[in-house]
Write a protein that holds these residues in place. Structure first.
Motif, PDB file in Angstrom:
ATOM      1  N   ARG A  21       0.967  -1.558  -0.151  1.00  0.00           N
ATOM      2  CA  ARG A  21      -0.112  -0.282   0.310  1.00  0.00           C
ATOM      3  C   ARG A  21       0.830   0.765  -0.258  1.00  0.00           C
ATOM      4  N   VAL A  22       2.335   1.316   0.586  1.00  0.00           N
ATOM      5  CA  VAL A  22       2.882   2.226   0.906  1.00  0.00           C
ATOM      6  C   VAL A  22       4.047   1.915   0.043  1.00  0.00           C
ATOM      7  N   VAL A  23       5.322   2.827   0.036  1.00  0.00           N
ATOM      8  CA  VAL A  23       6.566   2.322   0.155  1.00  0.00           C
ATOM      9  C   VAL A  23       7.211   3.931   0.766  1.00  0.00           C
ATOM     10  N   MET A  24       7.696   3.969   1.535  1.00  0.00           N
ATOM     11  CA  MET A  24       8.368   4.824   2.516  1.00  0.00           C
ATOM     12  C   MET A  24      10.158   4.676   1.909  1.00  0.00           C
ATOM     13  N   PRO A  25      10.932   6.151   1.481  1.00  0.00           N
ATOM     14  CA  PRO A  25      12.110   6.004   1.520  1.00  0.00           C
ATOM     15  C   PRO A  25      12.041   7.026   2.208  1.00  0.00           C
ATOM     16  N   VAL A  26      13.587   6.202   3.356  1.00  0.00           N
ATOM     17  CA  VAL A  26      14.157   7.559   4.429  1.00  0.00           C
ATOM     18  C   VAL A  26      15.042   8.722   3.842  1.00  0.00           C
ATOM     19  N   HIS A  27      15.035   9.706   4.171  1.00  0.00           N
ATOM     20  CA  HIS A  27      16.446  10.423   3.644  1.00  0.00           C
ATOM     21  C   HIS A  27      17.515  10.264   4.563  1.00  0.00           C
ATOM     22  N   LEU A  28      18.088   9.761   4.799  1.00  0.00           N
ATOM     23  CA  LEU A  28      18.478   9.114   5.989  1.00  0.00           C
ATOM     24  C   LEU A  28      20.185   9.862   6.374  1.00  0.00           C
ATOM     25  N   PHE A  29      20.605  10.219   7.267  1.00  0.00           N
ATOM     26  CA  PHE A  29      22.084  10.817   7.575  1.00  0.00           C
ATOM     27  C   PHE A  29      21.254  12.831   6.935  1.00  0.00           C
ATOM     28  N   GLY A  30      20.660  13.279   6.511  1.00  0.00           N
ATOM     29  CA  GLY A  30      20.231  14.688   6.026  1.00  0.00           C
ATOM     30  C   GLY A  30      20.392  14.784   4.158  1.00  0.00           C
ATOM     31  N   GLN A  31      20.359  13.599   3.808  1.00  0.00           N
ATOM     32  CA  GLN A  31      20.623  13.608   1.963  1.00  0.00           C
ATOM     33  C   GLN A  31      19.067  12.915   1.546  1.00  0.00           C
ATOM     34  N   MET A  32      18.762  13.506   0.585  1.00  0.00           N
ATOM     35  CA  MET A  32      18.005  13.012  -0.101  1.00  0.00           C
ATOM     36  C   MET A  32      17.499  11.295  -0.440  1.00  0.00           C
ATOM     37  N   ALA A  33      16.369  11.024  -1.010  1.00  0.00           N
ATOM     38  CA  ALA A  33      16.235   9.670  -1.523  1.00  0.00           C
ATOM     39  C   ALA A  33      15.857   9.907  -2.905  1.00  0.00           C
ATOM     40  N   ASP A  34      16.474   8.899  -4.123  1.00  0.00           N
ATOM     41  CA  ASP A  34      16.474   9.209  -5.485  1.00  0.00           C
ATOM     42  C   ASP A  34      14.603   9.495  -5.730  1.00  0.00           C
ATOM     43  N   MET A  35      14.274  10.669  -4.646  1.00  0.00           N
ATOM     44  CA  MET A  35      12.291  10.436  -5.555  1.00  0.00           C
ATOM     45  C   MET A  35      11.732  10.931  -6.621  1.00  0.00           C
ATOM     46  N   PRO A  36      12.690  11.185  -7.629  1.00  0.00           N
ATOM     47  CA  PRO A  36      12.094  11.016  -9.036  1.00  0.00           C
ATOM     48  C   PRO A  36      11.650   9.733  -8.962  1.00  0.00           C
ATOM     49  N   ALA A  37      13.268   8.080  -8.647  1.00  0.00           N
ATOM     50  CA  ALA A  37      12.628   7.633  -9.528  1.00  0.00           C
ATOM     51  C   ALA A  37      11.107   6.550  -8.436  1.00  0.00           C
ATOM     52  N   PHE A  38      11.626   6.561  -6.810  1.00  0.00           N
ATOM     53  CA  PHE A  38      10.208   6.798  -6.220  1.00  0.00           C
ATOM     54  C   PHE A  38       9.125   7.020  -6.731  1.00  0.00           C
ATOM     55  N   ARG A  39       9.108   8.286  -7.212  1.00  0.00           N
ATOM     56  CA  ARG A  39       7.346   9.158  -7.556  1.00  0.00           C
ATOM     57  C   ARG A  39       6.858   8.345  -8.649  1.00  0.00           C
ATOM     58  N   ALA A  40       7.932   7.806  -9.704  1.00  0.00           N
ATOM     59  CA  ALA A  40       7.605   6.853 -10.351  1.00  0.00           C
ATOM     60  C   ALA A  40       7.511   5.600 -10.065  1.00  0.00           C
ATOM     61  N   LEU A  41       7.872   4.916  -9.475  1.00  0.00           N
ATOM     62  CA  LEU A  41       7.565   3.711  -8.947  1.00  0.00           C
ATOM     63  C   LEU A  41       6.171   3.402  -8.108  1.00  0.00           C
ATOM     64  N   ALA A  42       6.122   4.338  -7.411  1.00  0.00           N
ATOM     65  CA  ALA A  42       4.819   5.142  -6.747  1.00  0.00           C
ATOM     66  C   ALA A  42       3.726   4.606  -8.010  1.00  0.00           C
ATOM     67  N   GLY A  43       3.775   5.325  -8.811  1.00  0.00           N
ATOM     68  CA  GLY A  43       2.536   5.956  -9.893  1.00  0.00           C
ATOM     69  C   GLY A  43       2.387   4.248 -10.924  1.00  0.00           C
ATOM     70  N   ARG A  44       3.396   3.643 -11.038  1.00  0.00           N
ATOM     71  CA  ARG A  44       4.007   2.521 -11.915  1.00  0.00           C
ATOM     72  C   ARG A  44       2.344   0.875 -11.317  1.00  0.00           C
ATOM     73  N   HIS A  45       2.991   1.649  -9.612  1.00  0.00           N
ATOM     74  CA  HIS A  45       2.398   0.509  -8.845  1.00  0.00           C
ATOM     75  C   HIS A  45       0.781   1.161  -8.058  1.00  0.00           C
ATOM     76  N   GLY A  46       0.795   2.320  -8.668  1.00  0.00           N
ATOM     77  CA  GLY A  46      -0.900   2.727  -7.840  1.00  0.00           C
ATOM     78  C   GLY A  46      -0.781   2.362  -6.606  1.00  0.00           C
ATOM     79  N   VAL A  47       0.641   2.710  -6.067  1.00  0.00           N
ATOM     80  CA  VAL A  47       0.727   3.339  -4.456  1.00  0.00           C
ATOM     81  C   VAL A  47       0.921   4.241  -4.173  1.00  0.00           C
ATOM     82  N   SER A  48       0.757   4.293  -2.395  1.00  0.00           N
ATOM     83  CA  SER A  48       1.001   6.031  -1.771  1.00  0.00           C
ATOM     84  C   SER A  48       2.566   5.870  -1.507  1.00  0.00           C
ATOM     85  N   LEU A  49       3.097   7.199  -1.804  1.00  0.00           N
ATOM     86  CA  LEU A  49       4.822   7.621  -1.135  1.00  0.00           C
ATOM     87  C   LEU A  49       4.640   7.936  -0.455  1.00  0.00           C
ATOM     88  N   LEU A  50       5.513   7.408   0.994  1.00  0.00           N
ATOM     89  CA  LEU A  50       5.687   8.546   2.417  1.00  0.00           C
ATOM     90  C   LEU A  50       7.486   8.154   2.076  1.00  0.00           C
TER      91      LEU A  50
END
Length: 374
Positions: A126-155
């Protein structure tokens, strides 16, 4: 010389005259829970992050939990996330009744690997939750695309990354602007820290924000009328006042952390056996931690050496979540997430807080070099 891993008293001394009068006003008025001070801080955070809705709550852990509930995440659902992060990330998943599903990290940034996360998605996700660890963002465009392909929420779990940025299509974006929701922690050790526990969830749509506001006060918009079973997770006015006073200083503090990190990068370059933090070309870290990799099984020896010289350090984190006793029921075993397990054996964080003096920075770097015979 003594160099602690973190010294919050120095930050307090710099803002005491701004914080204390407002705290005294709140105490005199005896208005402690939610109210106009919290409302003001929420509006300030919306402006700072460039988001539509900011909803304060009692802790960073609750910020995740409330977001998961707002996404109707519960029994029989799965949430894909990282095993190399603070316990609260997976603990909140468990506590809404869902199942944490782990995927391995990227060895350079320590952030969740988008390809590994996608491979872990199932029809129950239902949800994919990347963690922006130690102060650096995860690859949000890749995760945004992933969430769109699978119809899940992105937290986004941005507990350690308030104000971190990533360049997307030539434009800088910040934490909280590409996920469906984003959780922040204001634990005192964060770049923006309260005088105790506090947190916030930001959301991009009105419906999610309204649900968050209900869930934080026992599931109702009107006192004694409850539309669902929620939580007691309100941000109190004292913490909001502290955070509001600190917010204008946040950029300067994060800039100072970046300067300190740049000093370490240069001073420690070329030392065999360690790797300084890897920050992507299109990323701007806020360095909640400055984390080395120490190879050849020498991490603990380096930490002991630094302690003997009066230098603080920290291991974030010594045990990956998939090997924690409380998650044994998930059925994971050692070796399934090798990069996360290797990180737990190698990471060591050095002091990077804004108030470090040039002499302290040089002493820390010289101490590391001395350990390696440099």
């Amino acid at each position: 010389m003594q160099v602690p891993l973190l010294d919050l008293t120095l930050q307090y001394r710099g803002i005491a005259t701004e914080v204390m009068p407002e705290l005294l006003t709140i105490i005199e008025e005896q208005r402690f829970i939610l109210g106009p001070v919290v409302d003001r801080f929420e509006r300030e955070m919306e402006a700072y992050l460039g988001v539509r809705h900011a909803v304060g709550c009692a802790s960073g852990t609750d910020a995740i939990l409330l977001a998961l509930r707002a996404f109707d995440c519960g029994r029989d659902d799965e949430v894909v996330t990282s095993p190399f992060t603070f316990f609260a990330t997976a603990g909140a998943i468990h506590n809404v009744g869902a199942r944490p599903v782990f995927a391995d990290i990227l060895p350079g940034t320590f952030n969740l690997d988008p390809a590994a996360a996608e491979a872990a998605v199932t029809e129950r996700t239902r949800v994919v939750m990347p963690v922006h660890l130690f102060g650096q963002m995860a690859d949000m465009p890749a995760f945004r695309a992933l969430a769109g392909r699978h119809g899940v929420s992105l937290l986004e779990d941005a507990a350690q990354a308030i104000g971190a940025r990533q360049r997307v299509d030539g434009e800088w974006i910040t934490t909280g602007t590409l996920g469906d929701a984003c959780a922040f922690s204001f634990f005192p050790t964060k770049n923006l820290g309260a005088f105790g526990d506090a947190g916030m969830t930001v959301a991009i749509d009105d419906g999610t924000a309204e649900r968050l506001r209900k869930l934080r006060v026992h599931g109702g918009r009107q006192m004694y009328h409850h539309e669902e079973v929620g939580y007691n997770s309100r941000l109190d006015s004292l913490q909001a006042a502290v955070l509001s006073a600190k917010l204008p200083h946040l950029k300067g503090w994060s800039d100072a952390r970046r300067r300190n990190a740049a000093f370490y990068d240069q001073a420690l370059a070329g030392i065999g056996g360690i790797q300084t933090p890897v920050v992507g070309e299109d990323h701007e870290s806020i360095y909640n931690q400055y984390t080395l990799r120490v190879g050849d099984g020498r991490r603990d020896a380096l930490a002991d050496f630094l302690r003997e010289r009066g230098v603080g350090s920290g291991v974030y984190y010594p045990v990956p979540l998939h090997l924690q006793e409380c998650f044994a029921y998930l059925g994971y075993c050692e070796g399934q997430f090798p990069e996360s397990e290797r990180a737990c054996r190698e990471v060591l964080s050095l002091p990077v807080f804004p108030e470090l003096t040039p002499a302290q920075l040089e002493y820390v770097a010289e101490s590391v070099r001395a350990f390696f015979g440099e």
